[in-house]
Design an enzyme around this catalytic site. Structure first.
Site, PDB file in Angstrom:
ATOM      1  N   ASP A 477      -0.431  -0.472  -3.966  1.00 19.25           N
ATOM      2  CA  ASP A 477       0.772  -0.055  -3.237  1.00 19.25           C
ATOM      3  C   ASP A 477       1.323   1.248  -3.797  1.00 19.25           C
ATOM      4  O   ASP A 477       0.962   1.683  -4.901  1.00 19.25           O
ATOM      5  CB  ASP A 477       1.818  -1.179  -3.351  1.00 19.25           C
ATOM      6  CG  ASP A 477       2.619  -1.359  -2.083  1.00 19.25           C
ATOM      7  OD1 ASP A 477       2.799  -0.361  -1.358  1.00 19.25           O
ATOM      8  OD2 ASP A 477       3.080  -2.482  -1.835  1.00 19.25           O
ATOM      9  N   ASP A 541       4.856  -2.431   7.265  1.00 13.94           N
ATOM     10  CA  ASP A 541       5.592  -3.604   6.788  1.00 13.94           C
ATOM     11  C   ASP A 541       6.199  -4.352   7.968  1.00 13.94           C
ATOM     12  O   ASP A 541       6.817  -5.395   7.784  1.00 13.94           O
ATOM     13  CB  ASP A 541       6.719  -3.180   5.824  1.00 13.94           C
ATOM     14  CG  ASP A 541       6.185  -2.981   4.412  1.00 13.94           C
ATOM     15  OD1 ASP A 541       5.039  -3.368   4.148  1.00 13.94           O
ATOM     16  OD2 ASP A 541       6.930  -2.424   3.579  1.00 13.94           O
TER      17      ASP A 541
HETATM   18  C1  GLA Z   1       5.597  -2.912  -0.113  1.00 17.37           C
HETATM   19  C2  GLA Z   1       4.449  -3.429   0.717  1.00 17.37           C
HETATM   20  C3  GLA Z   1       4.642  -4.890   1.029  1.00 17.37           C
HETATM   21  C4  GLA Z   1       4.762  -5.674  -0.261  1.00 17.37           C
HETATM   22  C5  GLA Z   1       5.885  -5.092  -1.100  1.00 17.37           C
HETATM   23  C6  GLA Z   1       5.934  -5.725  -2.466  1.00 17.37           C
HETATM   24  O1  GLA Z   1       6.766  -2.902   0.621  1.00 17.37           O
HETATM   25  O2  GLA Z   1       4.304  -2.678   1.875  1.00 17.37           O
HETATM   26  O3  GLA Z   1       3.578  -5.393   1.800  1.00 17.37           O
HETATM   27  O4  GLA Z   1       3.551  -5.633  -0.962  1.00 17.37           O
HETATM   28  O5  GLA Z   1       5.740  -3.696  -1.290  1.00 17.37           O
HETATM   29  O6  GLA Z   1       6.960  -5.228  -3.220  1.00 17.37           O
END
Ligand code: GLA
Length: 739
Positions: A477, A541
């Site tokens: 990420d 997301d």
């Molecule tokens: C980001 C990602 C999510 C999740 C969060 C965890 O927002 O896009 O899918 O993994 O981080 O903190």
């Protein structure tokens, strides 16, 4: 090499005609033409009008101010105020095709030149070299600069181009801009561009290409949700099935500028470049700078033709062959199920339930490392949180593996919270400029990856987990934008991106069979350069099926479905608070790299049966979905969206018809399905439909109950009648060849 000659680079259907002489200029990029091109030469030379410079002004492979180009040049820089208007003269040419290597300049034979090295490098990077490559070496001895250019076309008709600049004189050369340029013909009159934001990625916009052209800049330090590095030019009214289109994708995960210049004389060209921050890019004598690749695809069959070429290229030349075989197991990701609330026994029960649904890979997302109880702390402290996991991760991984699933783990290696042990010990590891307090993003900062201690620490921590545990996958990420990428006081945006690539590459060389997902708050880092070293993306997301339909469609212009992570979320979507039926969620997640993103323990039996149904449906269709040819099918009503995947041998296809909004009319007309064998007869059947289907109208179309046999040409020309559907529902159709 003053004599001018035309050479061809030919893909499957596409051809580039390039004139070589004192300079190189791409004169044609389009469908393959036949005949002796040398004898046609005189038909492409331009007139020289009055009221302008007294000679023809070429748009060379890197347009030059010094040759009279008044629009955006390919290179801007200087050596302490000198050498700022270079004019390059072509010195060497090598053309390479599968049939063998052809030296245009005999003097180059037998030399270990830059050309040779570049070609060797490329061959090793991308497997066996297919298609044709042209390598050009130009110099401006006065300015002390060498420009090397590689242009490649492959069997899928993807053109890619990059340049290398070398400082061959004493004194520092300051590079301000260094772009890749490809020409567009005058009939390129419209653009399709991309925009977006967090939870709303890959939105598209149509606009005319007018005098003055178009420009997009991304200064967010990552590929970004807002300015995805791609655009499409086309002839007037181009659409999914018709018109000439030229698609461009700039393979770079940092700051970029894309522009389409419409010159005052009507000519036009596309440019893609890295944005260099002030003083960032300097070359000492002997040093070189290489641009990222610009990928391009021309099709006279509209947007589908363009995308199909890009998809084939991505499948065969971008995605790592190590990771293709069985690299798309169905996921269960814990994030939206438990967020930071990690309890091993509970996670074990989630895994048990996941396996019952047919899940093949179980992933623990954020929240597993020391002190990570919310998003304000602990990034950088890559040690297991023993207060949450007193027995380590082994019992969970063992359980997951015993259930026949792979195990995956979330990391965000490039980031640091000030509230972390890492920051308290190494406050100087921040990517920042001393004396300034930059704004945080999600309460965090970026780590300076040029700092080798920091880089080595991250590498060591990742290696530790990958060697200690049976981890098949990591979700990588990157959750903030980069504001002041400072390294030892100097701007360092480019190097930061390159060091990110280096960290992933190093890890991959050590653990070649670990799959990596690229995520950046959803779709903030999605591009071909990342995909060369990862094998799937988290597109957004936003797991709301309605929003996902639009996001996935936008992403489909340059990416095939199997690299899009698409998960069935909870009925009550966390990012929009909308509610969707399991049928709509299941069908929306069906075509991509499927997963489930919720807590299966909390779901009721009926809902779990439906998850299992969609997982099984996906698994049965996966070979077709992930190798077939994708079609975005035009609809007469914007309230519908339809797509098909047709098997490469046209023996079968699936079609998804989505009702995005209330149908505009009482009758929805028919859907004309392209891509099938025109002569063949297909049996149509319904694979999945909304639970309220029969009882929302007097009668749905007869074929949806009884099935029907139709020819491929019937499907394309006459089409099939659309049923009446409620908003935010979908229907899945299968076509199987019966003769
Ligand atoms: C980001 C990602 C999510 C999740 C969060 C965890 O927002 O896009 O899918 O993994 O981080 O903190």
């Amino acid at each position: 090499m003053q004599e001018r000659e035309l050479i061809e680079l030919t893909g499957k259907q596409t051809q580039l005609i390039i004139e070589l002489g004192e300079f190189a200029e791409i004169l044609y990029w389009g469908n393959q033409v036949y005949g002796d091109i040398a004898s046609c030469r005189s038909t492409i030379y331009r007139p020289v009008p009055y009221g302008r410079l007294d000679c023809d002004v070429p748009v060379t492979v890197s347009p030059e101010l010094g040759r009279g180009v008044f629009s955006s040049p390919g290179l801007e820089g200087h050596r302490d105020g000198q050498d700022w208007a270079p004019v390059f003269t072509l010195k060497n040419v090598v053309q390479k095709s599968p049939k063998g290597q052809m030296f245009k300049d005999e003097s180059l034979k037998g030399q270990t030149s830059l050309a040779e090295n570049a070609l060797k490098g490329q061959a090793s990077q991308e497997g066996a070299l297919k298609g044709q490559t042209l390598y050009l070496e130009s110099e401006d001895a006065l300015a002390g600069l060498r420009l090397s250019t590689e242009i490649h076309i492959d069997e899928y008709d993807i053109v890619k181009i990059r340049h290398q600049l070398t400082n061959i004189k004493s004194g520092t050369y300051q590079v301000n801009r260094f772009a890749n340029t490809l020409p567009l013909p005058m009939r390129a009159k419209e653009l399709m561009t991309f925009y977006g934001r967090w939870v709303k990625e890959f939105q598209t916009e149509r606009q005319p290409l007018l005098q003055g052209g178009y420009q997009q800049e991304n200064r967010r330090g990552r590929t970004s949700h807002e300015h995805y590095p791609a655009l499409i030019a086309g002839s007037q009214h181009f659409d999914e099935l018709h018109g000439d289109v030229w698609g461009f994708h700039f393979a770079w995960s940092g700051n970029h500028r894309l522009r389409v210049d419409v010159k005052a004389d009507g000519r036009r060209y596309m440019q893609a470049e890295v944005i260099y921050l002030p003083g960032e890019m300097t070359l000492e004598e002997g040093e070189s700078l290489t641009t990222p690749w610009l990928y391009a695809s021309y099709s006279d069959r509209g947007l589908n033709g363009m995308s199909q070429q890009f998809h084939a290229h991505v499948r065969h030349s971008i995605c790592s062959p190590d990771l293709i075989a069985n690299s798309r197991p169905v996921h269960l990701n814990t994030w939206e199920g438990i967020y930071f609330n990690h309890k091993p026994e509970y996670i074990i029960s989630m895994a048990t339930q996941a396996a019952k649904l047919g899940v093949e890979r179980f992933i623990i997302d954020d929240g597993w490392f020391r002190g990570r109880n919310d998003d304000t702390a602990a990034l950088g402290d890559w040690f297991l949180d023993e207060s949450k996991y007193p027995n380590g991760l082994e019992p969970i991984i063992k359980h997951v593996n015993q259930l026949g699933m792979e195990f995956g783990l979330w990391f965000e290696p490039e980031m640091i919270n000030k509230n972390s042990e890492l920051y308290r010990t190494h406050p100087d590891w921040l990517l920042a400029v001393d004396g300034y307090e930059q704004p945080t993003g999600r309460n965090q900062y970026a780590i300076d990856l040029q700092n080798s201690d920091a880089f080595n620490y991250l590498y060591e921590r990742l290696c530790y987990f990958l060697s200690q545990y049976n981890i098949a996958y990591i979700k990588w990420d990157m959750n903030r934008e980069i504001v002041q990428p400072g390294h030892q006081g100097r701007a360092s945006g480019v190097r930061q991106t390159e060091r990110f690539y280096a960290l992933v590459d190093l890890l991959r060389s050590q653990f070649p069979h670990v799959s990596i997902e690229s995520c950046a708050s959803g779709g903030g880092r999605i591009d071909y350069e990342v995909l060369k070293r990862t094998n799937r993306f988290w597109p957004s997301d936003n797991n709301d099926a309605l929003e996902r339909q639009r996001i996935q469609r936008g992403m489909s212009y340059f990416f095939p479905p199997e690299v899009m992570g698409s998960h069935i979320g909870a009925a009550h979507c966390h990012s929009t608070r909308r509610r969707h039926s399991i049928e709509f969620r299941g069908l929306t997640a069906l075509f991509g790299h499927m997963g489930i993103e919720l807590d299966p323990v909390k779901e009721d039996v009926a809902e779990k049966e439906r998850f299992a149904h969609y997982v099984a449906l996906h698994q049965s269709l996966r070979p077709l979905l992930h190798t077939g040819i994708n079609w975005r099918i035009p609809t007469d009503d914007d309230a519908h969206q339809a797509q098909a995947v047709v098997a490469a041998d046209q023996s079968e296809a699936v079609v998804l018809i989505v009702q995005l909004a209330m149908p505009t009319h009482a009758l929805s007309g028919s859907l004309r399905i392209p891509g099938l064998d025109q002569q063949a007869i297909y049996q149509i059947s319904i694979l999945d439909k909304p639970s309220f289907y029969e009882n929302i109208v007097h009668t749905q179309p007869q074929w949806t109950f009884s099935g029907s046999k139709v020819s491929g040409s019937w499907c394309r020309e006459v089409g099939i009648t659309l049923p009446v559907l409620d908003p935010e529902t979908a229907i899945l159709i299968k076509l199987e060849r019966v003769n």
